[in-house]
Design a protein around this motif. Structure first.
Motif, short mmCIF file in Angstrom:
data_model
loop_
_atom_site.label_atom_id
_atom_site.label_comp_id
_atom_site.label_asym_id
_atom_site.label_seq_id
_atom_site.Cartn_x
_atom_site.Cartn_y
_atom_site.Cartn_z
N MET A 259 0.83 -1.21 0.00
CA MET A 259 0.00 0.00 0.00
C MET A 259 0.86 1.26 0.00
O MET A 259 0.59 2.21 -0.75
CB MET A 259 -0.92 0.00 1.22
CG MET A 259 -2.05 -1.00 1.15
SD MET A 259 -3.10 -0.97 2.63
CE MET A 259 -3.94 0.60 2.43
N VAL A 260 1.89 1.27 0.82
CA VAL A 260 2.78 2.44 0.89
C VAL A 260 3.45 2.68 -0.46
O VAL A 260 3.53 3.82 -0.95
CB VAL A 260 3.83 2.27 2.00
CG1 VAL A 260 4.89 3.37 1.92
CG2 VAL A 260 3.17 2.28 3.38
N TYR A 261 3.91 1.59 -1.08
CA TYR A 261 4.59 1.73 -2.38
C TYR A 261 3.61 2.20 -3.45
O TYR A 261 3.98 2.98 -4.34
CB TYR A 261 5.22 0.40 -2.77
CG TYR A 261 6.20 0.51 -3.92
CD1 TYR A 261 7.38 1.23 -3.79
CD2 TYR A 261 5.94 -0.10 -5.15
CE1 TYR A 261 8.28 1.35 -4.84
CE2 TYR A 261 6.84 -0.01 -6.19
CZ TYR A 261 8.00 0.72 -6.03
OH TYR A 261 8.89 0.83 -7.08
N SER A 262 2.36 1.75 -3.38
CA SER A 262 1.37 2.17 -4.38
C SER A 262 1.03 3.65 -4.26
O SER A 262 0.47 4.23 -5.20
CB SER A 262 0.10 1.32 -4.24
OG SER A 262 -0.59 1.62 -3.04
N CYS A 263 1.35 4.25 -3.12
CA CYS A 263 1.11 5.68 -2.95
C CYS A 263 1.89 6.50 -3.98
O CYS A 263 1.46 7.60 -4.38
CB CYS A 263 1.49 6.14 -1.54
SG CYS A 263 0.35 5.59 -0.26
N LEU A 264 3.04 5.99 -4.40
CA LEU A 264 3.82 6.69 -5.43
C LEU A 264 3.02 6.80 -6.72
O LEU A 264 3.03 7.84 -7.39
CB LEU A 264 5.14 5.95 -5.69
CG LEU A 264 6.13 5.87 -4.52
CD1 LEU A 264 7.33 5.01 -4.91
CD2 LEU A 264 6.59 7.26 -4.12
N LEU A 265 2.33 5.72 -7.07
CA LEU A 265 1.48 5.73 -8.27
C LEU A 265 0.32 6.70 -8.09
O LEU A 265 0.00 7.48 -9.00
CB LEU A 265 0.96 4.32 -8.54
CG LEU A 265 0.00 4.18 -9.73
CD1 LEU A 265 0.76 4.31 -11.04
CD2 LEU A 265 -0.72 2.83 -9.68
N ALA A 266 -0.30 6.65 -6.91
CA ALA A 266 -1.46 7.51 -6.66
C ALA A 266 -1.09 8.99 -6.71
O ALA A 266 -1.79 9.79 -7.35
CB ALA A 266 -2.07 7.16 -5.30
N VAL A 267 -0.01 9.36 -6.06
CA VAL A 267 0.40 10.77 -6.04
C VAL A 267 0.72 11.25 -7.46
O VAL A 267 0.27 12.32 -7.89
CB VAL A 267 1.63 10.96 -5.12
CG1 VAL A 267 2.22 12.36 -5.31
CG2 VAL A 267 1.24 10.76 -3.67
N ALA A 268 1.50 10.45 -8.18
CA ALA A 268 1.94 10.86 -9.51
C ALA A 268 0.78 10.93 -10.50
O ALA A 268 0.67 11.88 -11.29
CB ALA A 268 3.00 9.89 -10.03
N CYS A 269 -0.10 9.92 -10.46
CA CYS A 269 -1.14 9.81 -11.49
C CYS A 269 -2.44 10.52 -11.14
O CYS A 269 -3.14 11.00 -12.03
CB CYS A 269 -1.42 8.33 -11.79
SG CYS A 269 0.00 7.46 -12.45
N ILE A 270 -2.79 10.57 -9.86
CA ILE A 270 -4.05 11.18 -9.46
C ILE A 270 -3.86 12.66 -9.15
O ILE A 270 -4.59 13.52 -9.66
CB ILE A 270 -4.66 10.46 -8.25
CG1 ILE A 270 -4.93 8.98 -8.60
CG2 ILE A 270 -5.96 11.14 -7.82
CD1 ILE A 270 -5.36 8.14 -7.41
N ASN A 271 -2.86 12.97 -8.33
CA ASN A 271 -2.65 14.37 -7.93
C ASN A 271 -1.91 15.19 -8.98
O ASN A 271 -2.25 16.35 -9.22
CB ASN A 271 -1.92 14.43 -6.60
CG ASN A 271 -2.72 13.83 -5.46
OD1 ASN A 271 -2.58 12.65 -5.16
ND2 ASN A 271 -3.58 14.63 -4.84
N PHE A 272 -0.89 14.56 -9.60
CA PHE A 272 -0.10 15.31 -10.58
C PHE A 272 -0.45 14.98 -12.03
O PHE A 272 0.16 15.50 -12.95
CB PHE A 272 1.39 15.07 -10.33
CG PHE A 272 1.87 15.63 -9.01
CD1 PHE A 272 1.83 16.99 -8.75
CD2 PHE A 272 2.34 14.78 -8.02
CE1 PHE A 272 2.27 17.50 -7.53
CE2 PHE A 272 2.77 15.27 -6.79
CZ PHE A 272 2.73 16.63 -6.55
N LYS A 273 -1.39 14.05 -12.21
CA LYS A 273 -1.91 13.70 -13.55
C LYS A 273 -0.80 13.26 -14.51
O LYS A 273 -0.82 13.58 -15.70
CB LYS A 273 -2.68 14.89 -14.14
CG LYS A 273 -3.89 15.29 -13.30
CD LYS A 273 -4.60 16.48 -13.90
CE LYS A 273 -5.90 16.79 -13.14
NZ LYS A 273 -5.68 17.10 -11.71
N ALA A 274 0.15 12.50 -13.99
CA ALA A 274 1.24 11.99 -14.83
C ALA A 274 0.74 10.83 -15.69
O ALA A 274 -0.32 10.26 -15.43
CB ALA A 274 2.40 11.52 -13.95
#
Length: 313
Positions: free
Chosen positions: A75-90
């Motif tokens: 879960m902690v590692y998946s936060c990298l995906l969430a931050v990049a793709c959801i918040n920063f729209k990468a």
């Protein structure tokens, strides 16, 4: 035959868990190609837990600790995906690929550093957990039952209920189909997508520890997880993003993967004298064939892979 069933079920368990993780993420609208990296990080957390707990802890404590740590690290590692793709729209494809590369490299570096700190002459990326692994298995005659099989079955049922029988699941799928419409009725699309990615991290991390404990008592982390993250994506697509179909697809792919471990026990296969690598390639070859004929009829969530812009209508 019991050995074939045993390996089929354990490899199917891995595929079910990780494919369900991808299913939750994509139903929320985020493509999680980083499942391979999430698996290896979850496996690292679980393996280190087994290493430090050793054989002295009770079986219940070992199982609970390993499951919770593996899932939490995923879960902690998946936060990298969430931050990049959801918040920063990468770009979700690029971020997922980066997570896969970082996961294997990071796990290798961490394990080597831990081994070197304990013994300066040990520069390997191997973690051994032979003693602690016994907590997860029960012998029923010639069949070695793993508690991971039961955990997977329970999570499969829970996933079906969560997706189709609860308000949360219906809202999650709405965000993957038409996020603007979901937002218009008061659903927070960002929070739902975060939830989908975190659930995928939970299940992916758990799938990682199940994979590395399947039949072996140590793992060299520079090997990664042998492409099982991508194979799980094939299972998810073949299963049409539905838990019950994912389970059936996982059993099919798990059967072909199990042949690589037990083919010497079948006379008609042994007489063919094929190298073991051919059997290890079977699930990946089958996945290519299956997807070539079925992917054109697949119906993925409409908004998957598209960053959500609240101002867009």
């Amino acid at each position: 035959m019991s050995l074939l069933l045993q390996y089929t079920l354990i490899f199917a368990s891995v595929l079910i868990l990780v494919a369900l993780g991808g299913c939750f993420s994509e139903h929320s609208g985020v493509i999680n190609l980083g499942l391979e990296g999430i698996m290896i990080m979850g496996a690292l957390g679980g393996a280190l837990t087994m290493r430090y707990l050793g054989e002295n802890s009770s079986h219940f404590v070992t199982i609970l600790a390993v499951v919770l740590v593996s899932a939490a690290v995923g879960m902690v590692y998946s936060c990298l995906l969430a931050v990049a793709c959801i918040n920063f729209k990468a770009d979700q494809t690029l971020v997922g690929t980066a997570l896969n590369l970082l996961g294997t490299a990071g796990a290798t570096v961490i394990v080597k550093a831990i081994n070197t700190a304990a013994n300066p002459d040990d520069v390997s990326s191997i973690i051994q957990y032979a003693g602690a692994k016994k907590a997860f298995t029960v012998n029923i005659g010639s069949f070695e039952f793993s508690w991971f099989m039961l955990i997977t079955a329970l999570l499969l049922v829970a996933s079906y209920v969560l997706l189709y029988k609860t308000r949360f699941g219906l809202r999650l799928m709405a965000c993957g189909e038409h996020p603007q419409a979901a937002d218009s009725v008061g659903i927070n699309v960002y929070k739902m997508r975060w939830a989908g990615v975190l659930i995928s991290g939970f299940l992916g991390g758990l799938g990682g520890i199940v994979f590395i404990t399947a039949g072996v008592s140590e793992w060299r982390f520079e090997y990664g997880v042998a492409g099982f993250g991508f194979l799980s994506l094939a299972v998810m697509i073949f299963g049409q993003w539905k838990p019950q179909r994912i389970a059936l697809a996982a059993l099919l792919f798990g059967f072909f993967r199990a042949l690589g471990n037990v083919y010497t026990g079948f006379a008609f296969l042994k007489v063919m004298n094929l190298p073991s690598s051919v059997y290890n390639m079977l699930p990946y070859i089958i996945s290519l064939i299956v997807l070539a004929f079925t992917s054109k009829n697949s119906r993925a969530p409409k908004a998957e892979g598209i960053p959500y812009d609240k101002g867009q209508r």
